[in-house]
Design a protein around this motif. Structure first.
Motif, PDB file in Angstrom:
ATOM      1  N   PRO A  71      17.219  -0.018  49.953  1.00 31.11           N
ATOM      2  CA  PRO A  71      15.925  -0.696  49.951  1.00 31.11           C
ATOM      3  C   PRO A  71      16.122  -2.164  50.307  1.00 31.11           C
ATOM      4  O   PRO A  71      17.244  -2.641  50.376  1.00 31.11           O
ATOM      5  CB  PRO A  71      15.460  -0.558  48.492  1.00 31.11           C
ATOM      6  N   VAL A  72      15.024  -2.877  50.524  1.00 30.33           N
ATOM      7  CA  VAL A  72      15.156  -4.307  50.832  1.00 30.33           C
ATOM      8  C   VAL A  72      14.405  -5.198  49.849  1.00 30.33           C
ATOM      9  O   VAL A  72      14.500  -6.421  49.914  1.00 30.33           O
ATOM     10  CB  VAL A  72      14.683  -4.618  52.274  1.00 30.33           C
ATOM     11  N   TYR A  73      13.648  -4.601  48.925  1.00 24.59           N
ATOM     12  CA  TYR A  73      12.966  -5.368  47.872  1.00 24.59           C
ATOM     13  C   TYR A  73      11.999  -6.413  48.441  1.00 24.59           C
ATOM     14  O   TYR A  73      12.010  -7.562  48.027  1.00 24.59           O
ATOM     15  CB  TYR A  73      13.965  -6.061  46.941  1.00 24.59           C
ATOM     16  N   ILE A  74      11.181  -6.024  49.383  1.00 23.96           N
ATOM     17  CA  ILE A  74      10.189  -6.952  49.907  1.00 23.96           C
ATOM     18  C   ILE A  74       8.780  -6.510  49.515  1.00 23.96           C
ATOM     19  O   ILE A  74       7.998  -7.290  48.993  1.00 23.96           O
ATOM     20  CB  ILE A  74      10.295  -7.078  51.446  1.00 23.96           C
ATOM     21  N   THR A  75       8.467  -5.248  49.748  1.00 21.80           N
ATOM     22  CA  THR A  75       7.131  -4.744  49.468  1.00 21.80           C
ATOM     23  C   THR A  75       7.143  -3.846  48.234  1.00 21.80           C
ATOM     24  O   THR A  75       8.194  -3.489  47.707  1.00 21.80           O
ATOM     25  CB  THR A  75       6.614  -3.926  50.662  1.00 21.80           C
ATOM     26  N   THR A  76       5.938  -3.482  47.806  1.00 24.71           N
ATOM     27  CA  THR A  76       5.817  -2.548  46.687  1.00 24.71           C
ATOM     28  C   THR A  76       6.497  -1.222  47.018  1.00 24.71           C
ATOM     29  O   THR A  76       7.140  -0.611  46.165  1.00 24.71           O
ATOM     30  CB  THR A  76       4.322  -2.303  46.365  1.00 24.71           C
ATOM     31  N   GLU A  77       6.380  -0.804  48.269  1.00 22.39           N
ATOM     32  CA  GLU A  77       7.029   0.447  48.689  1.00 22.39           C
ATOM     33  C   GLU A  77       8.546   0.352  48.544  1.00 22.39           C
ATOM     34  O   GLU A  77       9.207   1.314  48.137  1.00 22.39           O
ATOM     35  CB  GLU A  77       6.656   0.763  50.138  1.00 22.39           C
ATOM     36  N   ASP A  78       9.115  -0.815  48.879  1.00 18.89           N
ATOM     37  CA  ASP A  78      10.559  -1.013  48.728  1.00 18.89           C
ATOM     38  C   ASP A  78      10.982  -0.925  47.267  1.00 18.89           C
ATOM     39  O   ASP A  78      12.044  -0.390  46.937  1.00 18.89           O
ATOM     40  CB  ASP A  78      10.990  -2.366  49.302  1.00 18.89           C
ATOM     41  N   ARG A  79      10.152  -1.470  46.390  1.00 19.90           N
ATOM     42  CA  ARG A  79      10.454  -1.404  44.957  1.00 19.90           C
ATOM     43  C   ARG A  79      10.444   0.041  44.479  1.00 19.90           C
ATOM     44  O   ARG A  79      11.298   0.439  43.678  1.00 19.90           O
ATOM     45  CB  ARG A  79       9.453  -2.241  44.170  1.00 19.90           C
ATOM     46  N   MET A  80       9.503   0.832  44.964  1.00 26.47           N
ATOM     47  CA  MET A  80       9.461   2.245  44.593  1.00 26.47           C
ATOM     48  C   MET A  80      10.672   2.988  45.164  1.00 26.47           C
ATOM     49  O   MET A  80      11.226   3.878  44.523  1.00 26.47           O
ATOM     50  CB  MET A  80       8.165   2.877  45.083  1.00 26.47           C
ATOM     51  N   HIS A  81      11.080   2.591  46.367  1.00 23.52           N
ATOM     52  CA  HIS A  81      12.300   3.147  46.970  1.00 23.52           C
ATOM     53  C   HIS A  81      13.489   2.922  46.029  1.00 23.52           C
ATOM     54  O   HIS A  81      14.255   3.838  45.729  1.00 23.52           O
ATOM     55  CB  HIS A  81      12.531   2.463  48.324  1.00 23.52           C
ATOM     56  N   ALA A  82      13.630   1.682  45.568  1.00 25.62           N
ATOM     57  CA  ALA A  82      14.722   1.347  44.651  1.00 25.62           C
ATOM     58  C   ALA A  82      14.606   2.113  43.333  1.00 25.62           C
ATOM     59  O   ALA A  82      15.614   2.558  42.772  1.00 25.62           O
ATOM     60  CB  ALA A  82      14.731  -0.157  44.380  1.00 25.62           C
ATOM     61  N   ALA A  83      13.382   2.280  42.849  1.00 26.59           N
ATOM     62  CA  ALA A  83      13.171   3.030  41.613  1.00 26.59           C
ATOM     63  C   ALA A  83      13.601   4.483  41.787  1.00 26.59           C
ATOM     64  O   ALA A  83      14.231   5.074  40.891  1.00 26.59           O
ATOM     65  CB  ALA A  83      11.703   2.960  41.200  1.00 26.59           C
ATOM     66  N   HIS A  84      13.293   5.065  42.946  1.00 27.45           N
ATOM     67  CA  HIS A  84      13.680   6.454  43.200  1.00 27.45           C
ATOM     68  C   HIS A  84      15.201   6.589  43.337  1.00 27.45           C
ATOM     69  O   HIS A  84      15.788   7.593  42.909  1.00 27.45           O
ATOM     70  CB  HIS A  84      12.988   6.974  44.455  1.00 27.45           C
TER      71      HIS A  84
END
Length: 273
Positions: A57-70
């Motif tokens: 993930p890259v931790y920029i958008t909300t989608e990236d945060r969910m990516h990291a959570a998954h």
């Protein structure tokens, strides 16, 4: 609780070797198929796995945060498998996920690029040019995943106990070498420490996942550590409200008995001229 981790370059034939070693040692092979089988129990479906598995993930958008959570949830799946004992962890940065534990056998498979292209194209019945493209992308993606998520060079030999060049050694010789290494009595040492590390890592991942899923926690400037059932924070947040929410979320995670630490509140808006 014997644990073997496998890191591999695409086209090395590592999967066939891992399957045979698992069969010989009577270990469970925790690979993509096993993770996909277990994933629904953790709220992950196959399409989601395909999007995030071994991708940074890259931790920029909300989608990236969910990516990291998954990604955290995938790691919890892997760690729960380790708790069952006698496993071979295939890929997913497992050697780095368990880097604090000494009694893990960490294995790496490599081979020259063109050898991998030839082997992969023959095995999958695809054009060599397509094989080159797929292998190049795979190397970049997996290396990037390890660098981003674990801050380590994928090719650093010190991250592994055994490295096999599959162009130079036969599968039979490699399998026998791994089995012999897995029976080293020293790998039996520290099993209690392994159990503790796994439990603490799972708890930290659960807390971190709760933060990543929260729109009220920026979660960039502080760290989480776990000792037993106690969660410790360090670093800073941007408001008292964010600090209270971090403590509330962590306390609500199953298994957390106490939250300690001192999160500093730094309101950057107050420093603007």
């Amino acid at each position: 609780m014997a644990v073997i981790t496998i890191s591999r370059e695409m086209g090395t034939g590592a999967y066939q070797i891992a399957r045979e070693v698992a069969k010989r040692l009577k270990h469970t092979l925790v690979d993509g198929n096993k993770i996909a089988e277990l994933a629904p129990r953790y709220g992950l479906d196959k399409e989601l796995l395909k999007r995030v598995d071994e991708k940074p993930p890259v931790y920029i958008t909300t989608e990236d945060r969910m990516h990291a959570a998954h990604l955290n949830t995938i790691e919890i799946v892997i760690l729960d498998c380790v708790k069952q004992g006698n496993v071979i962890l295939y890929g997913r940065g497992a050697q780095d996920l368990l880097s604090d534990v000494e009694n893990i056998l960490r294995i790496r498979f490599i081979a020259p690029f063109e050898h991998r292209v030839e082997s992969f194209s023959e095995r999958e019945w695809i054009d060599p040019d397509l094989a080159r493209e797929l292998i190049r992308k795979s190397d970049h993606q997996r290396g990037g995943f390890i660098h981003f998520y674990f801050n380590r060079n994928w090719n650093d030999s010190l991250g592994y106990d055994l490295t096999f060049n599959t162009e130079r050694m036969s599968q039979t010789a490699i399998i026998e070498s791994i089995i012999a290494a897995a029976k080293d009595p020293r790998l039996k040492e520290g099993e209690e420490r392994l159990k503790q590390v796994i439990d603490e890592t799972i708890l930290a991942k659960r807390v971190e996942t709760a933060f990543l899923k929260s729109a009220d926690i920026e979660y960039i400037h502080f760290r989480i550590s776990v000792s037993g059932t106690v969660v410790n924070f360090s670093g800073h947040v941007h408001s008292e409200a964010e600090k209270r929410e971090a403590i509330r979320l962590a306390t609500a995670v199953e298994g957390v008995e106490r939250v300690e630490g001192d999160l500093q509140v730094l309101n950057y808006k107050s420093h603007k001229g």
